[in-house]
Design a protein around this motif. Structure first.
Motif, short mmCIF file in Angstrom:
data_model
loop_
_atom_site.label_atom_id
_atom_site.label_comp_id
_atom_site.label_asym_id
_atom_site.label_seq_id
_atom_site.Cartn_x
_atom_site.Cartn_y
_atom_site.Cartn_z
N GLU A 116 0.85 -1.19 0.00
CA GLU A 116 0.00 0.00 0.00
C GLU A 116 0.89 1.24 0.00
OE1 GLU A 116 -1.37 -1.40 3.56
OE2 GLU A 116 -2.28 -3.09 2.48
N VAL A 117 0.44 2.27 -0.68
CA VAL A 117 1.18 3.52 -0.73
C VAL A 117 0.19 4.67 -0.64
CG1 VAL A 117 1.19 3.54 -3.26
CG2 VAL A 117 2.87 4.90 -2.02
N LEU A 118 0.52 5.68 0.14
CA LEU A 118 -0.37 6.84 0.25
C LEU A 118 -0.57 7.47 -1.12
CD1 LEU A 118 0.89 8.63 3.50
CD2 LEU A 118 -1.05 7.10 3.25
N THR A 119 -1.79 7.86 -1.43
CA THR A 119 -2.07 8.47 -2.73
C THR A 119 -1.29 9.76 -2.93
OG1 THR A 119 -4.02 9.58 -1.80
CG2 THR A 119 -4.37 7.45 -2.88
N GLY A 132 7.21 -2.21 -11.53
CA GLY A 132 6.23 -3.09 -12.16
C GLY A 132 4.92 -3.23 -11.42
N PHE A 133 4.78 -2.54 -10.27
CA PHE A 133 3.54 -2.61 -9.51
C PHE A 133 2.42 -1.85 -10.24
CE2 PHE A 133 6.61 -3.57 -6.22
CZ PHE A 133 5.94 -4.44 -5.38
N LYS A 134 1.20 -2.36 -10.08
CA LYS A 134 0.02 -1.71 -10.66
C LYS A 134 -1.04 -1.53 -9.58
CE LYS A 134 0.79 -3.75 -15.23
NZ LYS A 134 1.37 -2.51 -15.77
N VAL A 135 -1.76 -0.41 -9.65
CA VAL A 135 -2.83 -0.13 -8.69
C VAL A 135 -3.99 -1.10 -8.93
CG1 VAL A 135 -4.55 1.55 -7.93
CG2 VAL A 135 -2.21 2.30 -8.44
N VAL A 136 -4.46 -1.74 -7.85
CA VAL A 136 -5.59 -2.67 -7.98
C VAL A 136 -6.85 -2.17 -7.28
CG1 VAL A 136 -4.18 -4.71 -8.38
CG2 VAL A 136 -4.74 -4.07 -6.03
N ARG A 137 -6.70 -1.32 -6.25
CA ARG A 137 -7.88 -0.70 -5.63
C ARG A 137 -7.46 0.45 -4.74
NH1 ARG A 137 -10.25 -4.76 -0.84
NH2 ARG A 137 -8.22 -5.48 -0.07
N ASN A 138 -8.44 1.28 -4.39
CA ASN A 138 -8.24 2.38 -3.46
C ASN A 138 -8.69 1.95 -2.07
OD1 ASN A 138 -7.65 3.70 -5.82
ND2 ASN A 138 -8.88 5.51 -5.35
N MET A 276 -1.39 -1.89 -4.33
CA MET A 276 -0.69 -2.18 -5.58
C MET A 276 -0.20 -3.62 -5.57
SD MET A 276 1.54 1.34 -6.09
CE MET A 276 1.66 1.17 -7.88
N GLU A 277 -0.10 -4.22 -6.74
CA GLU A 277 0.37 -5.59 -6.86
C GLU A 277 1.39 -5.72 -7.98
OE1 GLU A 277 -3.49 -8.14 -5.25
OE2 GLU A 277 -2.96 -8.22 -7.37
N LEU A 278 2.35 -6.59 -7.75
CA LEU A 278 3.33 -6.97 -8.76
C LEU A 278 3.19 -8.47 -8.97
CD1 LEU A 278 5.93 -6.47 -10.47
CD2 LEU A 278 7.24 -6.93 -8.38
N LYS A 279 2.85 -8.87 -10.18
CA LYS A 279 2.72 -10.30 -10.49
C LYS A 279 4.07 -10.81 -10.97
CE LYS A 279 -2.22 -10.04 -11.56
NZ LYS A 279 -2.62 -10.71 -10.32
N LEU A 280 4.63 -11.76 -10.23
CA LEU A 280 6.00 -12.19 -10.50
C LEU A 280 6.12 -13.15 -11.67
CD1 LEU A 280 7.79 -12.53 -7.07
CD2 LEU A 280 7.55 -10.58 -8.56
N ASP A 281 5.02 -13.73 -12.14
CA ASP A 281 5.15 -14.66 -13.26
C ASP A 281 5.63 -13.95 -14.52
OD1 ASP A 281 2.84 -13.24 -13.67
OD2 ASP A 281 1.57 -14.95 -14.13
N GLY A 282 5.39 -12.65 -14.61
CA GLY A 282 5.85 -11.89 -15.76
C GLY A 282 7.30 -11.44 -15.65
N LEU A 283 7.94 -11.76 -14.48
CA LEU A 283 9.31 -11.31 -14.28
C LEU A 283 10.29 -12.47 -14.23
CD1 LEU A 283 8.77 -8.61 -11.52
CD2 LEU A 283 9.00 -8.26 -13.96
N ARG A 284 9.87 -13.64 -14.65
CA ARG A 284 10.74 -14.82 -14.56
C ARG A 284 12.05 -14.62 -15.29
NH1 ARG A 284 7.88 -19.06 -12.39
NH2 ARG A 284 5.61 -18.87 -12.51
#
Length: 289
Positions: A116-119, A132-138, A276-284
């Motif tokens: 989590e990161v402050l807006t 590579g993190f992407k926002v998934v919800r507020n 925020m989430e980073l999906k690691l399968d795309g970073l293999r």
């Protein structure tokens, strides 16, 4: 020269010193005591062998604490805190910490890294996005000095000694964040206070309160019993027994019903965050070999 390593050999006292220095001039400044940091480590399921520190001349100057859990069939690692002491900021240390630790997370077959990161924290947001993190919800955070209401005699409020999660999850409209998850609640079961509101033996709603943080970790009312004052009675019970300064963190920003209830109780939103989430399968390919 900066060196990076996992934190198994670092003391909690050493981490606390850097934690408090890092957050002394934060957007929302705060300071932890040693017991509070120890409680956070327990609550967030932090694993030091998956956490990472930046060291200069052997002294810790920055860190990322990582929790670990299995959630809905996926292995999730959670950033329970990133801290860089003020004089070492602006050197890309957060990105370097992640560059170092991601291969360790991959070795644990991690599917997702969450944080989590402050807006308002634009520099941190940009750093995480570049990683590579992407926002998934507020997520919104609330606090109040609660005005205590009378107890409704039609319902019985009792302490909960155990949790029937299969039933209680049916009360939810949204998934709690990491710090308020089932695992987090179970981790603090011995020190939290949990109460349920009953009609005879039927559980109609519940609330789980962390007295050390003065924070409600979870509350929920069975859908067909909402708008009958039950949640207000639970909050009044907590205020009567533990004090009326109460906070909640990471309420799903899409839940208008939850927000409306909290505002009706006098809670005020004081900060908002991005999950925020980073999906690691795309970073293999990037972080292996």
């Amino acid at each position: 020269m900066m060196q990076f390593q996992t934190l198994e050999k670092s003391s909690t006292e050493e981490i606390l010193e850097v934690f408090n220095s890092s957050f002394s001039d934060y957007i929302v400044p705060f300071r932890l005591t040693l017991p509070q940091l120890e409680g956070k480590i327990t609550n967030d399921s932090v694993r030091m062998e998956l956490s990472v520190g930046a060291f200069e001349a052997g002294k810790l100057v920055g860190f990322i604490l990582h929790g670990y859990d299995k959630i809905n069939g996926e292995t999730v690692v959670y950033n329970a805190g990133t801290g860089i002491i003020p004089e070492k900021r602006g050197n890309g240390l957060t990105a370097q910490l992640y560059e170092y630790i991601l291969p360790f997370l991959k070795a644990e077959n991690t599917d997702i890294v969450r944080l989590e990161v402050l807006t308002e924290n634009i520099p941190a947001l940009k750093t995480y996005e570049k990683t590579g993190f992407k926002v998934v919800r507020n997520l919104d955070c609330y606090k109040t000095s609660l005005q205590i209401e009378g107890q409704d005699k039609d319902y019985d409020i009792r302490e909960l000694k155990s949790f029937d999660w299969q039933n209680m999850r049916l009360f939810w409209d949204w998934e709690p964040s990491w710090q308020n998850s089932i695992t987090a609640v179970e981790n603090l079961k011995e020190t939290n206070h949990a109460v349920g509101i009953f009609d005879e033996e039927q559980l109609l709603g519940y609330l789980i309160y962390n007295p050390a943080a003065k924070r409600v970790q979870q509350f929920a009312i069975k859908k067909e019993f909402r708008r009958k004052g039950l949640a207000g009675q639970l909050f009044s019970y907590i205020a009567s027994n533990f004090g009326n300064e109460i906070a909640l963190i990471n309420i799903d920003g899409n839940s208008k019903e939850t927000a409306a209830f909290l505002e009706s109780m006098g809670f005020e939103k004081f900060i908002s965050q991005y999950e925020m989430e980073l999906k690691l399968d795309g970073l293999r390919e990037v972080y292996t070999g």
